[in-house]
Design an enzyme around this catalytic site. Structure first.
Site, short mmCIF file in Angstrom:
data_model
loop_
_atom_site.label_atom_id
_atom_site.label_comp_id
_atom_site.label_asym_id
_atom_site.label_seq_id
_atom_site.Cartn_x
_atom_site.Cartn_y
_atom_site.Cartn_z
N HIS A 97 0.84 -1.21 0.00
CA HIS A 97 0.00 0.00 0.00
C HIS A 97 0.87 1.25 0.00
O HIS A 97 1.98 1.25 0.56
CB HIS A 97 -0.89 0.03 1.24
CG HIS A 97 -1.67 -1.21 1.45
ND1 HIS A 97 -2.67 -1.63 0.60
CD2 HIS A 97 -1.60 -2.16 2.42
CE1 HIS A 97 -3.17 -2.77 1.04
NE2 HIS A 97 -2.54 -3.12 2.15
N GLU A 115 -1.11 -0.54 8.27
CA GLU A 115 -2.08 -1.42 8.93
C GLU A 115 -1.37 -2.25 9.98
O GLU A 115 -0.13 -2.34 9.99
CB GLU A 115 -2.76 -2.33 7.89
CG GLU A 115 -1.81 -3.24 7.14
CD GLU A 115 -2.48 -3.95 5.96
OE1 GLU A 115 -2.93 -3.27 5.02
OE2 GLU A 115 -2.53 -5.19 5.99
N HIS A 172 3.33 -7.50 1.70
CA HIS A 172 2.76 -8.40 2.70
C HIS A 172 1.65 -9.27 2.13
O HIS A 172 1.06 -8.94 1.10
CB HIS A 172 2.22 -7.60 3.89
CG HIS A 172 1.12 -6.65 3.51
ND1 HIS A 172 1.37 -5.44 2.93
CD2 HIS A 172 -0.22 -6.74 3.61
CE1 HIS A 172 0.23 -4.81 2.70
NE2 HIS A 172 -0.76 -5.58 3.10
N ARG A 192 -1.50 -4.87 -6.12
CA ARG A 192 -1.30 -6.32 -6.05
C ARG A 192 -0.05 -6.70 -6.84
O ARG A 192 0.12 -6.29 -7.98
CB ARG A 192 -2.55 -6.98 -6.64
CG ARG A 192 -2.85 -8.32 -6.07
CD ARG A 192 -4.19 -8.84 -6.59
NE ARG A 192 -5.33 -8.32 -5.86
CZ ARG A 192 -6.43 -7.83 -6.44
NH1 ARG A 192 -6.54 -7.77 -7.75
NH2 ARG A 192 -7.42 -7.40 -5.71
ZN ZN Z 1 -2.80 -4.88 3.21
#
Ligand code: ZN
Length: 316
Positions: A97, A115, A172, A192
Site C-alpha cells: 500500500h 495497517e 505483505h 497487487r
Molecule cells: Zn494490506
C-alpha cells in the site's frame, strides 16, 4: 448516547471462508466471506449506527456533522481509521500500500495505508509474508518480473496472539488458515504484486499493479519489530502493542468486575474479540459480546467493565 454500536459490513473475497459465521456468530451472506468491516466511514463500506438517538446514521455523517461533540477537534475531512476482521481460508494476494503522500499523488485518496494485525486464530504452520529480501529496486524488479517469489518474499510463521505492524511500503500477505483483527488507516488502495495465478468464479484473474507496487515499496526493507508492553491492572491486563502517528492499539483482558477503562479527551474504537460481559458508563449498562464493535465517544466520562472477555481499543 455516548457509546455507538456499529453494524458490521461483510465482503465476499476469493480467499474468504465461513469463520465469520461459525466463530463470530455474524449473520453473513452465502459464499466465501473474507472481510468484516467492523468500523468504517470509507465510501466502499460506511458503518451504520445500530442503536440510540443516532441509529440509522452513517459513520461518515457523524464525522461530518457531529465531529466536535462525539470525536474531537480534528482537521481532517475523512474519518481516519478502519477496523476489519479477516478470515483467510486461502492465501491473500501479495500486496503493498502507498503512504499518505503517495495515496494523494497516485490515487487521489485521503490516506495511505499503514495497517496492523492481531492474530485471532492460526492453524498449525500458518505463515504470513512480511517484507522482501531485495537489496535494490532493480533486484526487486527483476525477481518480480521473473516470478521468483521464494527468492523475493520474506515469510514468517504466526500463532494466536501475535501482533504485526505492516507499514505502508511493506510487501505483505496474510496466509491461509489465519483469522486476523486489523486496525488500519481508512484506505482501500491496494497494489497487487502476485495473486498465485488464481481465477475467480467468473474465470478471470484479478488485476496486478506491478509498476505502482514497485514504485511505493520500501527498498531495502526490514519490517518493524514490535515491543509490546504488558501491564497488570485491577481485574485484568493491558498490553500496548503500538503507538505510531497513524494509530495506537491496545489489547485488554478483563477478568472480574471492576476493570476501569482509561478514557481520553477524544474518541476511541473498541471491538470485543473474545468472551462477553458488561460495560457501564455513568448513564448506561451495555451487554457486550465477541464480534461487537463500538465507538467510545468523547462524551463518555466513566467506563467500567465486568465479565470475562478480551477487547482491542484503538485511537489516533
Ligand atoms: Zn494490506
Amino acid at each position: 448516547m455516548t457509546i455507538l454500536k456499529l453494524k458490521p459490513i461483510f465482503k465476499e473475497r476469493i480467499w474468504g471462508g465461513r469463520k465469520l459465521a461459525t466463530d463470530f456468530h455474524y449473520q453473513i451472506p452465502d459464499g466465501p466471506i473474507g472481510e468484516c468491516w467492523g468500523i468504517s466511514a470509507h465510501h466502499h463500506g460506511d458503518s451504520i449506527i445500530e442503536e440510540g438517538e443516532l441509529a440509522g446514521k452513517l459513520l461518515s455523517e457523524l464525522w461530518r456533522d457531529y465531529r466536535h461533540r462525539l470525536f474531537g477537534d480534528y482537521e481532517m475531512d475523512e474519518f481516519p481509521l478502519l477496523i476489519k476482521i479477516l478470515d483467510a481460508k486461502d492465501d491473500l494476494s501479495v500486496q503493498v500500500h502507498p503512504n499518505d503522500q503517495q495515496a494523494v499523488e497516485i490515487n487521489d485518496e485521503s490516506y495511505g495505508k499503514t495497517e496492523c494485525w492481531y492474530v485471532l486464530e492460526a492453524e498449525p504452520n500458518a505463515e504470513i509474508t512480511l517484507g522482501h529480501k531485495a537489496k535494490t529496486k532493480e533486484e526487486m524488479e527483476r525477481l518480480t518480473f521473473e516470478g521468483k517469489w521464494d527468492e523475493l518474499l520474506q515469510k514468517l510463521p504466526v500463532k494466536r496472539g501475535d501482533f504485526i505492524l505492516v507499514e505502508s511500503g511493506t510487501i505483505h500477505a496474510i496466509g491461509k488458515g489465519i483469522v486476523i483483527y486489523e486496525t488500519q488507516q481508512s484506505s482501500d488502495t491496494t497494489y497487487r504484486v502476485y495473486d498465485y495465478d488464481r481465477i475467480d468464479s467468473k474465470g478471470k484473474k484479478r488485476d496486478l499493479h506491478l509498476d505502482k507496487a514497485i514504485q511505493v515499496t520500501t527498498v531495502p526493507n526490514s519490517p518493524a519489530h514490535i515491543n509490546a508492553e504488558k501491564e497488570t491492572v485491577t481485574s485484568g491486563e493491558k498490553t500496548t502493542f503500538i503507538e505510531v502517528p497513524q494509530f495506537t492499539v491496545i489489547h485488554h483482558k478483563i477478568i472480574g468486575s471492576d476493570y476501569q477503562v482509561e478514557l481520553r479527551e477524544t474518541f476511541q474504537l473498541l471491538s470485543i474479540i473474545e468472551g462477553s460481559g458488561k460495560v457501564i458508563t455513568g448513564t448506561e449498562i451495555l451487554e457486550v459480546k465477541k464480534g461487537d464493535h463500538f465507538i467510545i465517544t468523547r462524551e463518555v466520562k466513566k467506563l467500567v467493565a465486568s465479565g470475562e472477555m478480551e477487547w482491542i481499543t484503538s485511537y489516533i
